[in-house]
Design a protein around this motif. Structure first.
Motif, PDB file in Angstrom:
ATOM      1  N   TRP A 140       2.351  -4.116  15.797  1.00  0.00           N
ATOM      2  CA  TRP A 140       1.645  -3.717  14.575  1.00  0.00           C
ATOM      3  C   TRP A 140       2.252  -4.255  13.285  1.00  0.00           C
ATOM      4  CZ3 TRP A 140      -3.176  -2.459  14.628  1.00  0.00           C
ATOM      5  CH2 TRP A 140      -3.732  -1.795  15.722  1.00  0.00           C
ATOM      6  N   PRO A 173      -1.873   7.187  12.876  1.00  0.00           N
ATOM      7  CA  PRO A 173      -1.107   5.960  12.587  1.00  0.00           C
ATOM      8  C   PRO A 173       0.333   6.258  12.135  1.00  0.00           C
ATOM      9  CG  PRO A 173      -2.886   6.308  10.985  1.00  0.00           C
ATOM     10  CD  PRO A 173      -3.134   7.243  12.107  1.00  0.00           C
ATOM     11  N   LEU A 203      -2.109  -1.212  10.657  1.00  0.00           N
ATOM     12  CA  LEU A 203      -2.907  -0.183  11.337  1.00  0.00           C
ATOM     13  C   LEU A 203      -4.131   0.154  10.485  1.00  0.00           C
ATOM     14  CD1 LEU A 203       0.129   1.891  12.533  1.00  0.00           C
ATOM     15  CD2 LEU A 203      -1.775   1.317  14.077  1.00  0.00           C
TER      16      LEU A 203
END
Ligand code: GBH
Length: 461
Positions: A140, A173, A203
């Protein structure tokens, strides 16, 4: 359940939506079947020392093989909606490219089974199981992962949108970014604050890109949203140091998601804090417009609340690196088996505040629940009065928030059944339904029966 709580709960409207929730890695098992690839959680579980007892989700609740019976169980609880997540590594084993049809087939069958049972499906597209190959490419903190997520989301959306009306892009998240990339307490177990902030932005960008494409491709009206985990952060005392600690906790825990999603900008105070540390969000022109496009519902996961102090045990306000100290000061309340304090009024405060500060967005409680040390009697029944009391107090807290103006439309208990509680393994049980992991026998607990009866009572039959 106290009389006050019962009266509050009875004030909920008859069209209030009631559900139970789960997530793919925590219940499915079948980790290497029908073309599923490894996720960061398969890897993390195999890293010694990361998960309690060295446990993993290889088998979990074996839901992948027991799905029809589990849907019948959900129906027997009398709920009208089931929130589950789709495993990205079943749909795209390596995180890119065409769909693995066998992986999609499982969710296709599940949606049909739910609709046959008169239970609405509510799909979460990402509940923490990033394909390992994407983590190997940077995970991420890499911008590309946001685009990969949107591609994956469309594969699921194209297959299920004819039958699924309600969609959540990401679950919590904060956990993915902070526990996964900063604290290392969840997969992938990295520990770099700057990486975690990059993860936050990517995210959110992934959410926005997916939402944009789903909206454009929708052939029928859909309800689209994201789920955040939040609590009420208060200062332990009136001191400036404590108030600052509470501000930072609320900023990094809630506003760094809420503001870009619902106001189109990151919170200025938190960006200032970050820049003092030499950190800047990796924003490119246009990102915030993508992230802040309208959503239909905000999912709220609530477990506990905290009081914050800006002073540590030795009286210091800064750590060795010169960063301000934050610590939590217990309320002195009873705790769950997770050691999380039980603070239902923090739930009411959170919901009222969200509706005031971010007006116009309906809220749904996508998770609320508790782990306790359940002891089955000889027949296998669990008389979990502690969990029942927790649920009663928290559903009443939601009803109180509605009376104070919070626009809350529904509530999901976490969780349908005991399952793989991430780094804590199988020892922590959040289920309304007990799971015997030797036999995979499911037995509704006292709390499940109470929940079923409560839903009936609110509906007036
Ligand atoms: C959720 O995350 C997850 O979505 C779900 O998969 C999981 O099984 C469930 O909760 C139970 O853990 O310091 O007292 O507040 C929960 C997110 C974030 C909630 C950290 C508790 C810290 C504990 N959690 N938070 S406390």
């Amino acid at each position: 359940e106290s009389a006050d709580e019962a009266a509050l709960i009875a004030s909920l409207p008859t069209d209030f939506r009631w559900g139970v929730a789960t997530s793919a890695y925590q219940i499915e098992g079948a980790h290497d079947e029908d073309g599923r690839g490894p996720s960061i959680w398969d890897t993390y579980c195999r890293t010694p020392g990361m998960v309690e007892g060295g446990e993993n989700g290889d088998v979990a609740c074996d839901h992948y093989h027991r799905m029809p019976a589990d849907i019948a169980l959900i129906k027997s609880l009398g709920v009208d909606v089931y929130r589950f997540s789709v495993a990205w590594p079943r749909v795209q084993p390596g995180g890119r490219g065409p769909a693995n049809e066998a992986g999609l087939d499982f969710y296709d069958r599940m949606v049909d089974e739910l609709l046959r049972s008169n239970v609405d499906p509510w799909v979460t597209l990402y509940h923490w199981d990033l394909p390992q190959e994407l983590e190997d490419a940077g995970g991420w903190p890499e911008r590309d992962t946001a685009y990969r997520f949107a591609d994956y989301a469309m594969l699921v959306f194209d297959r299920l949108q004819d039958r699924v009306r309600t969609w959540t892009t990401l679950n919590e998240p904060w956990c993915s970014a902070m526990l996964g990339y900063y604290e290392g307490r969840q997969a992938p177990g990295r520990q770099d604050f700057g990486d975690a902030m990059d993860a936050v932005h990517h995210l959110l960008l992934g959410h926005g890109l997916a939402a944009q494409r789903m909206r454009a491709a929708a052939t029928e009206p859909i309800q689209l949203g994201i789920t955040l985990n939040m609590g009420t952060a208060t200062a332990a005392t009136e001191s400036l140091a404590d108030q600052e600690a509470a501000r930072r906790a609320d900023g990094l825990g809630a506003r760094i998601y809420l503001d870009p999603l619902l106001r189109g900008q990151y919170p200025g105070d938190i960006m200032d804090d970050l820049s003092v540390r030499g950190i800047k969000m990796p924003v490119i022109d246009g990102d915030l417009a993508i992230i802040s496009q309208p959503i239909d519902v905000l999912g709220v996961n609530y477990y506990s609340s905290h009081r914050f102090s800006g002073v540590d045990a030795d009286g210091r306000t800064e750590d060795a690196d010169g960063n301000p100290v934050s610590s939590t000061v217990p309320f002195g309340r009873p705790v769950t088996a997770m050691d999380w304090e039980i603070v239902p009024e923090g739930f009411t405060q959170l919901l009222v505040r969200l509706s005031k500060e971010y007006p116009g967005i309906p809220l749904v409680i996508t998770e609320n629940g508790a782990a306790f040390d359940d002891l089955p009697d000889p027949s296998g029944f669990v008389a979990d009065h502690d969990r029942t009391a927790y649920l009663s107090a928290h559903i009443a807290a939601v009803a109180a928030a509605r009376q104070q103006g919070a626009d809350v439309r529904g509530y999901f208990a976490w969780s349908l059944m005991d399952n793989f509680e991430w780094s804590y393994g199988y020892a922590k049980r959040f289920g309304l339904v007990h799971v015997d992991y030797d036999t995979q026998v499911r037995t509704p607990k006292q709390s499940a029966l109470w929940y079923r009866d409560t839903i009936r009572r609110v509906r007036g039959y």
